[in-house]
Enzyme design. Structure first.
Site, PDB file in Angstrom:
ATOM      1  N   LYS A   1       0.837  -1.203   0.000  1.00  0.00           N
ATOM      2  CA  LYS A   1       0.000   0.000   0.000  1.00  0.00           C
ATOM      3  C   LYS A   1       0.873   1.255   0.000  1.00  0.00           C
ATOM      4  O   LYS A   1       2.094   1.179   0.161  1.00  0.00           O
ATOM      5  CB  LYS A   1      -0.912  -0.005   1.221  1.00  0.00           C
ATOM      6  CG  LYS A   1      -0.181   0.032   2.559  1.00  0.00           C
ATOM      7  CD  LYS A   1      -1.141  -0.053   3.724  1.00  0.00           C
ATOM      8  CE  LYS A   1      -0.368  -0.030   5.054  1.00  0.00           C
ATOM      9  NZ  LYS A   1      -1.285  -0.086   6.215  1.00  0.00           N
TER      10      LYS A   1
ATOM     11  N   TYR B   1      12.470  31.912   3.905  1.00  0.00           N
ATOM     12  CA  TYR B   1      11.207  32.586   4.193  1.00  0.00           C
ATOM     13  C   TYR B   1      11.111  33.019   5.655  1.00  0.00           C
ATOM     14  O   TYR B   1      11.544  32.298   6.562  1.00  0.00           O
ATOM     15  CB  TYR B   1      10.026  31.665   3.871  1.00  0.00           C
ATOM     16  CG  TYR B   1       9.774  31.496   2.387  1.00  0.00           C
ATOM     17  CD1 TYR B   1       9.540  32.598   1.566  1.00  0.00           C
ATOM     18  CD2 TYR B   1       9.775  30.234   1.814  1.00  0.00           C
ATOM     19  CE1 TYR B   1       9.302  32.442   0.209  1.00  0.00           C
ATOM     20  CE2 TYR B   1       9.540  30.058   0.451  1.00  0.00           C
ATOM     21  CZ  TYR B   1       9.310  31.170  -0.347  1.00  0.00           C
ATOM     22  OH  TYR B   1       9.082  31.007  -1.680  1.00  0.00           O
TER      23      TYR B   1
END
Length: 370
Positions: A38, A264
């Protein structure tokens, strides 16, 4: 000279073979191996992983959702595929692609029988999920008998396995709880088998169950993280080899003076002359913001380079003041030496999260020694 020229996730099939053989050696020869593929094969490539495992002897595959099983079928996988958490809206597609549902409550059982009947199915293979203590999904002790009665009243489906899931098989302090789970599963399945009149496949063990609880191997075991090289215990990790290695390069090097800011929100301010490297990988690629501000690190020339400032969408900046390197040099986010478990532990998470977060835009490179 760098061996990579961009950000890549290398998938080593020899390591996958090693892990499969080791885990298989821990169970009896007659015990089936179900490989959990998965989440894109735990962040790698489910089709690549499944094709290789099919070739070397996996008996079953498991995915979380129907869409993941469809991808495997379209890639040519013929081995049975169990869908662990199917949703009724996808039952028709599930049948079309010959996937096998884990039915976990009265609603999913009723809806699957309804869909299978409308598609003229006879004895369609299904798996019944029993909740033995994880309390996530699964029939409880109070309603499993009712579920089996429903199964007995139709020939549309046939129960081919009974399963449950261990909650803390890697935690030795929870051994008593795990043994209670195993006992509960044995009790429930004995009753169900008596009602059905035949014995479906029984499976409860995950990777840690395989390694720590041989009494819970039953007819089949499920292995996910172990296949990809991690066991949650150092003594077993030494026997396993991480399948995925995430690598990148240095795009640019900067020299910051005291007082210069980086990134940032000026999250990093240099207090001294600082040499930094910009790497083309960011939170859009799976390196979340929690790794920023010196919480996480990558490896350059065998030395840790801590992430400075905030992780950007497409880039990170790292401290290379004490590292001899140049633009274009290879960097390691995680590999066999600096494992995903080690990197993840630094920010209080686990290898599963880091591995499965790697974005599809990161190039996959398959390494097959054969």
């Amino acid at each position: 000279m760098s061996s990579v020229k961009e950000t890549v996730l290398e998938i080593n099939l020899a390591h996958l073979t090693n892990n499969f053989k080791y885990l298989k050696s821990k169970v009896a020869p007659n015990v089936k191996i179900l490989a959990v593929v998965k989440a894109s094969g735990y962040g790698s490539d489910a089709s690549v992983i499944a094709k290789h495992l099919e070739k070397i002897g996996a008996d079953y595959f498991a995915v979380a959702y129907t869409s993941e099983g469809v991808i495997l079928r379209e890639a040519g996988i013929k081995t049975p595929i169990l869908v662990l958490h199917p949703q009724p809206v996808n039952f028709s597609k599930l049948i079309t692609y010959q996937l096998e549902p884990s039915l976990y409550n009265a609603r999913t059982l009723k809806e699957f029988v309804k869909t299978a009947t409308s598609l003229n199915q006879k004895e369609y293979p299904v798996h019944i999920k029993f909740n033995s203590g994880l309390n996530r999904i699964g029939f409880g002790e109070h309603n499993v008998d009712h579920a089996i009665k429903q199964v007995q009243h139709t020939n549309t489906i046939k129960v081919i396995s009974l399963l449950s899931h261990l909650a803390a098989s890697e935690d030795h302090e929870e051994r008593e709880f795990t043994l209670e789970q195993i006992s509960s599963f044995k009790k429930a399945t004995k009753s169900i088998i008596n009602s059905l009149g035949y014995a479906p496949i029984l499976h409860q063990s995950n990777t840690s169950g395989i390694l720590n609880y041989p009494e819970a191997h039953f007819d089949m075991v499920r292995t996910g993280i172990g296949l990809y090289g991690y066991s949650n215990e150092a003594k077993y990790d030494r026997k396993l080899k991480p399948v995925a290695s995430l690598k990148s390069i240095i795009s640019q090097i900067h020299i910051l003076k005291p007082g210069d800011s980086l990134g940032y929100n000026r999250a990093f301010i240099a207090s001294e002359i600082t040499k930094t490297a910009t790497i083309p990988i960011g939170h859009a690629d799976g390196i979340s913001r929690q790794y920023g501000n010196k919480n996480g690190f990558i490896t350059i020339n065998s030395k840790p380079a801590y992430i400075l400032g905030n992780v950007c969408m497409d880039m990170i900046m790292v401290d290379i003041t004490a590292i001899n390197c140049k633009e274009g040099d290879e960097v390691i986010i995680f590999d066999q030496t600096s494992s995903a478990a080690t990197v993840a532990e630094h920010v209080g998470t686990i290898s599963y999260e880091l591995l499965t977060a790697i974005s599809p835009r990161v190039k996959r490179v398959v390494i097959d020694d054969n």
